[in-house]
Design a protein around this motif. Structure first.
Motif, mmCIF file in Angstrom:
data_model
loop_
_atom_site.group_PDB
_atom_site.id
_atom_site.type_symbol
_atom_site.label_atom_id
_atom_site.label_comp_id
_atom_site.label_asym_id
_atom_site.label_seq_id
_atom_site.Cartn_x
_atom_site.Cartn_y
_atom_site.Cartn_z
ATOM 1 N N TRP A 209 0.867 -1.190 0.000
ATOM 2 C CA TRP A 209 0.000 0.000 0.000
ATOM 3 C C TRP A 209 0.897 1.231 0.000
ATOM 4 N N ARG A 210 0.455 2.259 -0.741
ATOM 5 C CA ARG A 210 1.212 3.495 -0.821
ATOM 6 C C ARG A 210 0.292 4.679 -0.491
ATOM 7 N N TRP A 211 0.903 5.667 0.166
ATOM 8 C CA TRP A 211 0.159 6.874 0.535
ATOM 9 C C TRP A 211 0.310 7.925 -0.563
ATOM 10 N N HIS A 212 -0.847 8.380 -1.117
ATOM 11 C CA HIS A 212 -0.851 9.399 -2.158
ATOM 12 C C HIS A 212 -0.866 10.768 -1.486
ATOM 13 N N LYS A 213 0.188 11.544 -1.701
ATOM 14 C CA LYS A 213 0.332 12.805 -0.977
ATOM 15 C C LYS A 213 -0.644 13.882 -1.452
ATOM 16 N N LYS A 214 -1.045 13.854 -2.709
ATOM 17 C CA LYS A 214 -1.995 14.855 -3.204
ATOM 18 C C LYS A 214 -3.442 14.466 -2.935
ATOM 19 N N LEU A 215 -3.774 13.228 -3.176
ATOM 20 C CA LEU A 215 -5.151 12.778 -2.941
ATOM 21 C C LEU A 215 -5.417 12.452 -1.479
ATOM 22 N N VAL A 217 -4.905 9.655 0.259
ATOM 23 C CA VAL A 217 -5.544 8.353 0.389
ATOM 24 C C VAL A 217 -4.475 7.267 0.287
ATOM 25 N N TRP A 218 -4.849 6.074 0.780
ATOM 26 C CA TRP A 218 -4.018 4.885 0.601
ATOM 27 C C TRP A 218 -4.500 4.150 -0.644
ATOM 28 N N LEU A 219 -3.539 3.669 -1.442
ATOM 29 C CA LEU A 219 -3.904 2.946 -2.662
ATOM 30 C C LEU A 219 -2.895 1.828 -2.911
ATOM 31 N N THR A 220 -3.329 0.877 -3.720
ATOM 32 C CA THR A 220 -2.473 -0.242 -4.126
ATOM 33 C C THR A 220 -2.906 -0.695 -5.522
ATOM 34 N N LYS A 221 -2.076 -1.464 -6.172
ATOM 35 C CA LYS A 221 -2.389 -1.908 -7.531
ATOM 36 C C LYS A 221 -3.462 -2.975 -7.525
ATOM 37 N N ASP A 222 -4.238 -2.969 -8.592
ATOM 38 C CA ASP A 222 -5.279 -3.982 -8.765
ATOM 39 C C ASP A 222 -4.647 -5.225 -9.381
ATOM 40 N N ASP A 223 -4.850 -6.379 -8.760
ATOM 41 C CA ASP A 223 -4.241 -7.613 -9.256
ATOM 42 C C ASP A 223 -4.906 -8.103 -10.528
ATOM 43 N N VAL A 224 -6.141 -7.707 -10.782
ATOM 44 C CA VAL A 224 -6.863 -8.185 -11.963
ATOM 45 C C VAL A 224 -6.401 -7.437 -13.215
ATOM 46 N N MET A 225 -6.359 -6.106 -13.119
ATOM 47 C CA MET A 225 -5.970 -5.279 -14.270
ATOM 48 C C MET A 225 -4.730 -4.487 -13.896
ATOM 49 N N GLY A 237 -4.037 3.376 -14.936
ATOM 50 C CA GLY A 237 -4.702 2.097 -14.796
ATOM 51 C C GLY A 237 -5.694 2.123 -13.635
ATOM 52 N N TYR A 238 -6.161 0.935 -13.238
ATOM 53 C CA TYR A 238 -7.107 0.808 -12.131
ATOM 54 C C TYR A 238 -6.343 0.498 -10.838
ATOM 55 N N TYR A 239 -6.774 1.180 -9.779
ATOM 56 C CA TYR A 239 -6.130 1.014 -8.477
ATOM 57 C C TYR A 239 -7.202 0.808 -7.410
ATOM 58 N N VAL A 240 -6.792 0.113 -6.370
ATOM 59 C CA VAL A 240 -7.674 -0.095 -5.216
ATOM 60 C C VAL A 240 -7.359 0.978 -4.189
ATOM 61 N N ILE A 241 -8.359 1.790 -3.860
ATOM 62 C CA ILE A 241 -8.217 2.915 -2.941
ATOM 63 C C ILE A 241 -9.076 2.658 -1.713
ATOM 64 N N TRP A 242 -8.547 3.011 -0.560
ATOM 65 C CA TRP A 242 -9.344 2.869 0.661
ATOM 66 C C TRP A 242 -10.211 4.117 0.837
ATOM 67 N N ASP A 243 -11.533 3.939 0.726
ATOM 68 C CA ASP A 243 -12.493 5.034 0.817
ATOM 69 C C ASP A 243 -12.838 5.258 2.292
ATOM 70 N N THR A 244 -12.397 6.393 2.852
ATOM 71 C CA THR A 244 -12.663 6.672 4.263
ATOM 72 C C THR A 244 -14.107 7.095 4.516
ATOM 73 N N LEU A 261 3.732 9.645 -4.650
ATOM 74 C CA LEU A 261 3.637 8.576 -3.669
ATOM 75 C C LEU A 261 4.673 8.755 -2.579
ATOM 76 N N ASP A 262 4.267 8.419 -1.367
ATOM 77 C CA ASP A 262 5.186 8.462 -0.232
ATOM 78 C C ASP A 262 5.699 7.043 -0.011
ATOM 79 N N THR A 263 6.939 6.816 -0.402
ATOM 80 C CA THR A 263 7.531 5.483 -0.318
ATOM 81 C C THR A 263 8.447 5.316 0.887
ATOM 82 N N SER A 264 8.514 6.310 1.753
ATOM 83 C CA SER A 264 9.420 6.224 2.908
ATOM 84 C C SER A 264 8.666 6.613 4.176
ATOM 85 N N PRO A 265 7.789 5.759 4.669
ATOM 86 C CA PRO A 265 7.060 6.097 5.901
ATOM 87 C C PRO A 265 7.941 6.156 7.137
ATOM 88 N N ASN A 266 9.143 5.566 7.047
ATOM 89 C CA ASN A 266 10.018 5.602 8.199
ATOM 90 C C ASN A 266 10.669 6.983 8.396
#
Length: 274
Positions: A209-215, A217-225, A237-244, A261-266
């Motif tokens: 899961w990756r944090w989108h800094k502009k939107l 939201v948390w999102l990840t790639k869709d395994d189907v497409m 493409g299509y992504y799975v987003i967590w709708d709060t 994308l924020d790739t360094s949460p540490n």
């Protein structure tokens, strides 16, 4: 002969009656005058020596309904007129409005009037005999300044049973890897600026899961497409987003720039409130 005797007897009776009337005592003569009405006697006795029937004092002192004591309200009004009205003294009298409502007026009240000083700066609890360093309760009763009722009964002492004390719980660092994604999302959004939020972000990042800094939201790639790469810096493409708002996963199509994308949460943790 008999008629002359009767006439002489009648004349004798009349003359005797007249003589008895002439020789009556003075006491008997004054008795009819004593039987006057008591109202008239009281009226005569109540009149002062200099009283006259037609004077304005006599007319004004009479009550229209005949009541006694009609002069009391007038006397009460005179007493109220004589009593001086209490006036409140302005402690800042003579100051200009800009000084009276500024720091100069406040300093004058604080230095010269202890009551105003307590109102503006408060009262030291130590002066009231309250030890603020003590761990004991200041009072065993429950009350408030805004309660109309008197203080309630003292708080009873109670002992918490051992069954309510959970002591064998593992720390969250050892169990966060076993939480599902929904639990991790709840920890992230409900614990802003907390170490638990940092640990949830690290675990979500380990699960792709990756944090989108502009939107935001948390999102990840869709395994189907799988998304289509458009350039070295972005893809679509299509992504799975967590709708709060609905608190669920949502599938959306968007163009993703890798720089968003924020790739360094540490290193840096995004502060998002729940």
């Amino acid at each position: 002969m008999h008629a002359n005797r009767a006439g002489n007897g009648l004349l004798s009776a009349l003359s005797a009656t007249s003589r008895a009337t002439d020789v009556r005592s003075p006491t008997a003569i004054g008795r009819p005058q004593d039987q006057q009405s008591p109202v008239g006697d009281e009226g005569t006795r109540q009149k002062p020596p200099g009283y006259r029937e037609g004077t304005p004092d006599a007319v004004g002192s009479r009550n229209p309904l005949g009541a006694i004591g009609n002069e009391a309200p007038a006397g009460k009004g005179k007493e109220e007129e004589k009593s001086p009205s209490s006036q409140v003294q302005d402690p800042l009298e003579g100051m200009t409005p800009i000084d009276k409502w500024g720091l100069k007026g406040l300093r004058t009240l604080m230095n010269n009037f202890p009551d105003y000083n307590a109102l503006t700066c408060g009262i030291d609890p130590a002066s009231l005999g309250v030890d603020m360093r003590s761990t004991d309760m200041l009072s065993t009763k429950i009350y408030s300044l805004f309660d109309d009722a008197p203080p309630r009964s003292p708080i009873p002492k109670f002992h918490l049973p051992d069954c309510y004390q959970v002591k064998n719980v593992q720390p969250i660092e050892a169990k966060i890897s076993s939480f599902n994604e929904e639990t991790l999302m709840w920890i992230f959004y409900s614990c802003p600026r907390d170490i638990k939020q940092q640990m949830a972000a690290m675990e979500l990042n380990n699960r792709n899961w990756r944090w989108h800094k502009k939107l935001q939201v948390w999102l990840t790639k869709d395994d189907v497409m799988m998304p289509q790469s458009l350039s070295p810096t972005h893809e679509r493409g299509y992504y799975v987003i967590w709708d709060t708002a609905n608190w669920r996963k949502d599938r959306r199509e968007l163009t993703l720039h890798y720089a968003d994308l924020d790739t360094s949460p540490n290193v840096q943790l995004p502060s998002i409130a729940a």
